[in-house]
Design a protein around this motif. Sequence first.
Motif, PDB file in Angstrom:
ATOM      1  N   SER A  41       0.815  -1.197   0.000  1.00  0.00           N
ATOM      2  CA  SER A  41       0.000   0.000   0.000  1.00  0.00           C
ATOM      3  C   SER A  41       0.854   1.255   0.000  1.00  0.00           C
ATOM      4  O   SER A  41       0.424   2.298  -0.449  1.00  0.00           O
ATOM      5  CB  SER A  41      -0.925  -0.013   1.215  1.00  0.00           C
ATOM      6  OG  SER A  41      -0.159  -0.081   2.378  1.00  0.00           O
ATOM      7  N   ASP A  42       2.063   1.156   0.471  1.00  0.00           N
ATOM      8  CA  ASP A  42       2.893   2.343   0.548  1.00  0.00           C
ATOM      9  C   ASP A  42       3.572   2.677  -0.768  1.00  0.00           C
ATOM     10  O   ASP A  42       4.068   3.782  -0.955  1.00  0.00           O
ATOM     11  CB  ASP A  42       3.956   2.168   1.629  1.00  0.00           C
ATOM     12  CG  ASP A  42       3.360   2.336   2.994  1.00  0.00           C
ATOM     13  OD1 ASP A  42       4.002   1.958   3.955  1.00  0.00           O
ATOM     14  OD2 ASP A  42       2.196   2.858   3.074  1.00  0.00           O
ATOM     15  N   SER A  43       3.647   1.706  -1.638  1.00  0.00           N
ATOM     16  CA  SER A  43       4.389   1.930  -2.876  1.00  0.00           C
ATOM     17  C   SER A  43       3.732   3.011  -3.708  1.00  0.00           C
ATOM     18  O   SER A  43       2.546   3.241  -3.624  1.00  0.00           O
ATOM     19  CB  SER A  43       4.440   0.632  -3.679  1.00  0.00           C
ATOM     20  OG  SER A  43       3.151   0.294  -4.059  1.00  0.00           O
ATOM     21  N   ASP A  44       4.527   3.592  -4.502  1.00  0.00           N
ATOM     22  CA  ASP A  44       4.005   4.726  -5.250  1.00  0.00           C
ATOM     23  C   ASP A  44       3.270   4.291  -6.504  1.00  0.00           C
ATOM     24  O   ASP A  44       3.357   3.169  -6.935  1.00  0.00           O
ATOM     25  CB  ASP A  44       5.152   5.655  -5.630  1.00  0.00           C
ATOM     26  CG  ASP A  44       5.068   6.928  -4.869  1.00  0.00           C
ATOM     27  OD1 ASP A  44       6.070   7.567  -4.663  1.00  0.00           O
ATOM     28  OD2 ASP A  44       3.899   7.287  -4.476  1.00  0.00           O
ATOM     29  N   ALA A  45       2.640   5.266  -7.029  1.00  0.00           N
ATOM     30  CA  ALA A  45       1.778   4.956  -8.156  1.00  0.00           C
ATOM     31  C   ALA A  45       2.578   4.620  -9.405  1.00  0.00           C
ATOM     32  O   ALA A  45       2.131   3.859 -10.240  1.00  0.00           O
ATOM     33  CB  ALA A  45       0.847   6.124  -8.439  1.00  0.00           C
ATOM     34  N   ILE A  50      19.470 -11.261  -0.120  1.00  0.00           N
ATOM     35  CA  ILE A  50      18.116 -10.792   0.161  1.00  0.00           C
ATOM     36  C   ILE A  50      18.129  -9.589   1.072  1.00  0.00           C
ATOM     37  O   ILE A  50      17.410  -8.602   0.845  1.00  0.00           O
ATOM     38  CB  ILE A  50      17.294 -11.940   0.755  1.00  0.00           C
ATOM     39  CG1 ILE A  50      17.020 -12.975  -0.334  1.00  0.00           C
ATOM     40  CG2 ILE A  50      15.968 -11.438   1.331  1.00  0.00           C
ATOM     41  CD1 ILE A  50      16.307 -14.199   0.145  1.00  0.00           C
ATOM     42  N   GLU A  51      18.973  -9.663   2.035  1.00  0.00           N
ATOM     43  CA  GLU A  51      19.056  -8.516   2.947  1.00  0.00           C
ATOM     44  C   GLU A  51      19.484  -7.266   2.181  1.00  0.00           C
ATOM     45  O   GLU A  51      18.965  -6.164   2.389  1.00  0.00           O
ATOM     46  CB  GLU A  51      20.059  -8.820   4.071  1.00  0.00           C
ATOM     47  CG  GLU A  51      19.447  -9.619   5.216  1.00  0.00           C
ATOM     48  CD  GLU A  51      20.491 -10.018   6.225  1.00  0.00           C
ATOM     49  OE1 GLU A  51      21.693  -9.723   5.998  1.00  0.00           O
ATOM     50  OE2 GLU A  51      20.101 -10.622   7.241  1.00  0.00           O
ATOM     51  N   LYS A  60      14.667  -0.434   0.503  1.00  0.00           N
ATOM     52  CA  LYS A  60      14.274   0.486   1.572  1.00  0.00           C
ATOM     53  C   LYS A  60      14.903   1.845   1.368  1.00  0.00           C
ATOM     54  O   LYS A  60      14.275   2.893   1.549  1.00  0.00           O
ATOM     55  CB  LYS A  60      14.696  -0.089   2.917  1.00  0.00           C
ATOM     56  CG  LYS A  60      13.633  -0.992   3.528  1.00  0.00           C
ATOM     57  CD  LYS A  60      14.033  -1.435   4.913  1.00  0.00           C
ATOM     58  CE  LYS A  60      12.974  -2.381   5.473  1.00  0.00           C
ATOM     59  NZ  LYS A  60      13.412  -2.972   6.728  1.00  0.00           N
ATOM     60  N   GLN A  61      16.135   1.787   0.908  1.00  0.00           N
ATOM     61  CA  GLN A  61      16.778   3.058   0.693  1.00  0.00           C
ATOM     62  C   GLN A  61      16.078   3.824  -0.429  1.00  0.00           C
ATOM     63  O   GLN A  61      15.831   5.025  -0.328  1.00  0.00           O
ATOM     64  CB  GLN A  61      18.253   2.797   0.333  1.00  0.00           C
ATOM     65  CG  GLN A  61      19.089   4.058   0.477  1.00  0.00           C
ATOM     66  CD  GLN A  61      20.479   3.839  -0.026  1.00  0.00           C
ATOM     67  OE1 GLN A  61      20.888   2.709  -0.348  1.00  0.00           O
ATOM     68  NE2 GLN A  61      21.254   4.880  -0.120  1.00  0.00           N
ATOM     69  N   GLU A  62      15.851   3.088  -1.477  1.00  0.00           N
ATOM     70  CA  GLU A  62      15.137   3.761  -2.579  1.00  0.00           C
ATOM     71  C   GLU A  62      13.856   4.396  -2.078  1.00  0.00           C
ATOM     72  O   GLU A  62      13.507   5.519  -2.418  1.00  0.00           O
ATOM     73  CB  GLU A  62      14.812   2.720  -3.666  1.00  0.00           C
ATOM     74  CG  GLU A  62      15.944   2.520  -4.638  1.00  0.00           C
ATOM     75  CD  GLU A  62      15.600   1.461  -5.655  1.00  0.00           C
ATOM     76  OE1 GLU A  62      14.398   1.043  -5.718  1.00  0.00           O
ATOM     77  OE2 GLU A  62      16.455   1.066  -6.429  1.00  0.00           O
ATOM     78  N   LYS A  63      13.239   3.641  -1.315  1.00  0.00           N
ATOM     79  CA  LYS A  63      11.971   4.100  -0.787  1.00  0.00           C
ATOM     80  C   LYS A  63      12.156   5.367   0.026  1.00  0.00           C
ATOM     81  O   LYS A  63      11.399   6.344  -0.123  1.00  0.00           O
ATOM     82  CB  LYS A  63      11.370   3.009   0.073  1.00  0.00           C
ATOM     83  CG  LYS A  63       9.885   3.120   0.289  1.00  0.00           C
ATOM     84  CD  LYS A  63       9.427   1.856   1.012  1.00  0.00           C
ATOM     85  CE  LYS A  63       8.030   1.930   1.486  1.00  0.00           C
ATOM     86  NZ  LYS A  63       7.710   0.711   2.257  1.00  0.00           N
TER      87      LYS A  63
END
Lengths: 932, 544
Positions: free
Chosen positions: A225-229, A272-273, A280-283
């Motif tokens: 749900s948090d991901s962008d459009a 994976i980590e 996460k960083q991208e985010k």
Amino acid sequence: RTRLPGGGACQGELGVVVRAPPEVPRPRASSAPREARRARGALGVVVRAPPDAPVPRSALAARVGGSADPAPRAAARREDMGRARSAGARQAPGGPAGARGSRPRPNPNPFEVKVNRQKFPVLGRRPRHDVGLPGVSRARAIQKRTQTLLREYKERDKASVFADRRLGEYGRGVSPEDKMMRRFALEQQRQHEKKSIYNLNEDEELTHYGQSLADIEKHHDIVDSDSDAEERGMLSAELTAAHFGGGGGLLATKASQQQGEAEKPKSRKELIEELIAKSKQEKRERQAQREDALELTEKLDQDWKEIQALVARKPPKAERRDKQEKAKPDAYDMMVRELGFEMKAQPSNRMKTEEELAKEEQARLRELEAERVRRMLGRDQNQGARRPPHMSADDLSDGFVLGPDDRRLLSYTDGKMNVGEEQSPEASGSEGKEQGNEDTSEEDPEQSSGPDSHSDLDSDTESEEASEAPGGGQRPAGGRRGPCEGPGVRAAASTELPYTFAAPESCDALRSLLAGRAAEEQLLLVERIRECSHPSLAAGNKAKLERLFGFLLEYVGELAARDPPDLGAVDRLVVQLYDLCQMFPEAASRAVRFVLRDAMHDMEGAVEAKGRATFPGLDVLVHLRIAGLLFPTSDFRHPVVTPALLCMSQLLTKCRVLGLPDVVKGLFVCSTFLDYVSLSRRLVPELLGFLLRVLHMAAPEGQGPGRPPAHPCRALGKSAGLLLVSHEEDSASWQSGGLPLRWASGLSAQTRTEANHARLSCLAVCLGLLRRCVLSYGPLPSFHALTGPVRVLLEQRLAAGVHPPTLQELYQGVLAEMRAQDGRCRPLVCERSKPEPLKLFTPRLVRVLECGRRQGGSREEQERRRLVHRHRREFKGAVREIRKDNQFLARMQLAETLERDAERRRKVQRLFHGLAAQEGEWKALKRKRLRK
Amino acid sequence: MERGRARRALGRLLEAVLASRAEANAVFDILAVLQSEDQEEIQEAVRACSRLFGAMLERGELFVGQLPPEETVMAGSQGATRKYKVWMRHRYHSCCSRLGELLAHSSFKVKELALGTLMKFVQLEGAYPLEKPKWEGHYLFPRSLFKVVVGGLLSLEEDCSLLLSQFREYLEHDDIRYHAMQATSEAIARVTDGHPEVSWSARFGGRGGSRADAEAGHRQVPLAFWNNTFTLLSSVSLPRQDSAISSFYVQRPGGMGVGDPRPVQLDPCSFCVLQEHRKAFQQMWLSFLQHKLPLSLYKKVLVILHDAILPHLAQPSIMIDFLTRAYDLGGALSLLALNGLFILIHKHNLEYPDFYQKLYGLLDPSVFHVKYRARFFHLADLFLSSSHLPAYLVAAFAKRLARLALTAPPEALLMVLPFICNLLRRHPACRVLIHRPQGPELDADPYDPGEEDPAKSHALESSLWELKALQHHYHPEVSQAASVINQALSVPEVPIAPLLELTAFELFEQDLKKGSESVPLEFIPAQGLLGGRDSLCAQYFTLS
């Protein structure tokens, strides 16, 4: 004890309800409460409060009912059973004994049937309990108690009760699909009820395993749900590889990639980590970027606000201009608005074609004609009045037929009227001249001597003296008002008529309005008056127009009474009169009747005074004629036409013929009379009498038939030979033609030839009317007796043969018609009257005293006694039921106790058994030890 | 003033004459006033005479017995008292004759007074007779004086009906009535002896009758006499019972007072028996009716005949001549005569074979238009009310009435149709007229309207087709009344009495009042005064 929402109602779900002791279902004779209870029992999960005290046996029944009154429930049960019993019994004797309800059991056990033998048959008593099935009913009672009482008994100590309220869960005969469908429907319904009923866009929400299908389709939960459009829908290769690529492939590529940078191969976990950290960083970066943008936007907004204050100073003028523009909208806009608000053209019925119109008109006319014929025959009144319908003995007099009352025949109903009758036109006495002053009669001295002068016996004298006319001036001469007053002033103005007129308030007003105008103008004027005071325009207009009718009638009379009569105007005004009459039939009839009464009154006065009257002026004749035009003349009885007929009959019999004008008047009355009866073909003896009289006037002296004609037809004194042609040569130049009506008001200035021609014309008209009479009366049974005198006279006249050939032809024609009529006489036979049924009356019912029945007392007393009796019976029944309940319970408790005892005994036995075994073992050990 | 003095003078003279015989000549003065022109004076004089001779009679100062001529007595040598009495009796005589003349005076007051005075004299003369009774208790009525009275009443010249109505009071008394009857008979005989009969033209009245009357006036008995006589005769009414004869105007002689009548039984005189009265009554009427009377009197006599005359006649059947003559006169008289005949037949066993034929003959078309229609049908209903009449007769009447009804006005039809139906109801044998189930179809009506004998009119073979035709009459009620024959007739008769007097005007008013309900309208629009092309008015009349 609180009640949860939805408790007690059908919920369709499993619900647990803490419930108060049930509201007492009042057992009644009707089954409704019971049904309700059953429903609740089926669906309600009820947790009863635990009983306060252990239930004693006798109190149990009371508690079972849930109230202090034990009777009702027991009574209900009893009633159920009774009903079943009776249902079973009803099917009984040799047949199947009903088991449950009315379902027949095919093969009853004959040993279960108990026959209550009747000692002797009692007439009129229905044996209700002749056959019983004690076994069946007992089984049923037990079953019933097991289901109700026993269950309650068993649940007596339970604090809560499980009630399954699922729809159709325990309903028998409901297939699972059906059950589901119903539940679904119920749910839909509830949902629908809950939400706003005004929300039309709401679709029903489809679910799958309790989750909305719509949500599933959107995959909300799957996508972060948090991901962008931007990212939505685009699967990155990494992601795909991470998710779907499987372990090997992904790892291989990664490894090959990373092998160049760092030799050190990473484990899968690290990978994976790393991936996670990366994403996460991208985010985070994205988030920061967004926040920056947001900050920038806010800053921009603030800046704008600051600047806005500066910019906002400018607009006022522009706004004002706008306002001005608004105040003065564009013409085009206005038009558009107007067009928008303009009433839309309504769709209307299509225009009828001419054919349809003609057809409708024809149908209307046919209907009116049928109504006319019905009135002509006058049947409805007769039968309605004569025969009251037969009342049968069994008639409850409830056979009302509220059909339309078809006795109201008026096809144009237009209200009532309240017009004060103005004076009607006094008949003007234009005949005053004719009433010569030949008052030479010697007064019979004894005529007025005695108190009883027996004036009726003087008739002979009078009839013989009748030729001498009494002094004139009998009629009120005031009727003749100067009609030409002030026409000079009007004459100039009359070139152009004004368009509005007030309705005249009196006849004089109308007269002054109409005086001196041409006929067309008069017509137009009256029409405009009518239009200006149409009843729909103002309140008082109706009365005005009603009065206008009376004035017009009077005015028409005056026109006719003028010398010479202005008949052309009358002719035009008749149409107006007709229209007014159609609008106000009652007022019109009143006015016409008033005029007729006036005329009759004058005539009656003359007859009273002199024994014979003279013909009235042309106005009366015109009024009679108009009456015939306005009202249906063929009616069997009509409020206007019947008096008018009588009036004409009086004119023809009571009035003396003194000159040619009188003959013309008489003939006019005759033809009006014949017009009146032309449709109904009614017999008018007076008419034949008058025509005979006219024929006698034309007969030469001394040539009359042997038998003198009837009294009123006798050509009296002066009138004898009135229609004789004085000079033979005149008859040669005569030509037949219509009689001008103005002759009726006097033809003074006439040459001898003209007079002779007038005589011949009168004679021709007379013969024409006679022919018409013959034609219409031909079918009458005694036609020949009716026309006998005329025939004799005509035959003699024909023999004389002094008249011109046209007349001769007429004679011939009439005679031929007469001879052509069938003279056969069928003997009369009465109608066979139906046998009158005996009058039957509703029998009087008397109660016969019967032994063993309490009959005394008033109605209330009887009612009370009945109730007491019933109460006692119910009470007994309830007691019996309670007793049976208690027996049943006792039996159950006994069984329980026995079972419990048996259990205990069994347990004790088992214990003893164990102990014994233990003992035995122990003893055996001991013995063994001892042995050792 | 003048009058008062004259009255006083007369009073003085009267006093004087009554006071002494010496003043007897004053009687002449009183009698002279009787001749006066002034009616007041005459009245005074009449009153004076009344008192004077009343007193004289009571005193017995008048000569009793056969009156000798005045001259011989005066010249003779009898006693002065006798002379005086004879002289006074002569004065009394002249006074009476003058009073008789005064009965024809122009002033009614004078007449009335004279009549009263004369009747007073009659009373007094009866009480104090001026003739010697032939035997004891012989009752003497002053016939000669009474004859003067009656003669004065039956004036030849003028109508005395007012005076006769005064005289009617005296006729209440039995003796006066009896003698009046006798005197009237004599007076009629006396007058008709002197005159020829009434001429025929006068009898029929009508046109020219009056002129003929005037021409023959001096030769005939004047009409006034007959009228007076009739008035007198019609005011005579006999008591119904014998015992009722007890009131006498003239008292017996013998000195008893006026208010003291002697019992009737003691006096077997002729007029105390009702039978004698009847004879006198009959004689009087016969003497009147045997003459040829004016037409109007026929009518009057016939009107009262059945009611006031016939019951009192000693022998009613002698009226048959009169009635037959009256029947021949035609019209209403015939009908009235038939009424008299009917009473004779009905109550007095008269044999009169042609009665119904004559009644049948009276039915002609005019009967519905004459003024005596109501009376005619009332009587006809009465005559035909017997249920014992032969069927052919009733059928003939019904058929004739029906035939006549074809020309009758509606108000008459409303009466005659129930009349016919009543006839049929009374005589079930006549119902074939309206109900002949298996009758043959006829070529023509077998009824012969010209036949005078109802028996030969073939009415029973006919049917009432006329009523069938009248069912199409224009007046609704007539049509309904005629439609009654369509069903079997109901049993009770319809009373026609309320219908008899119905006039056309009443019928008209009834029709006007009935129309209060809705008014149907003509749906064909009016096209003008004369109507459309097919109307007769437009065909035969033009407006110009």
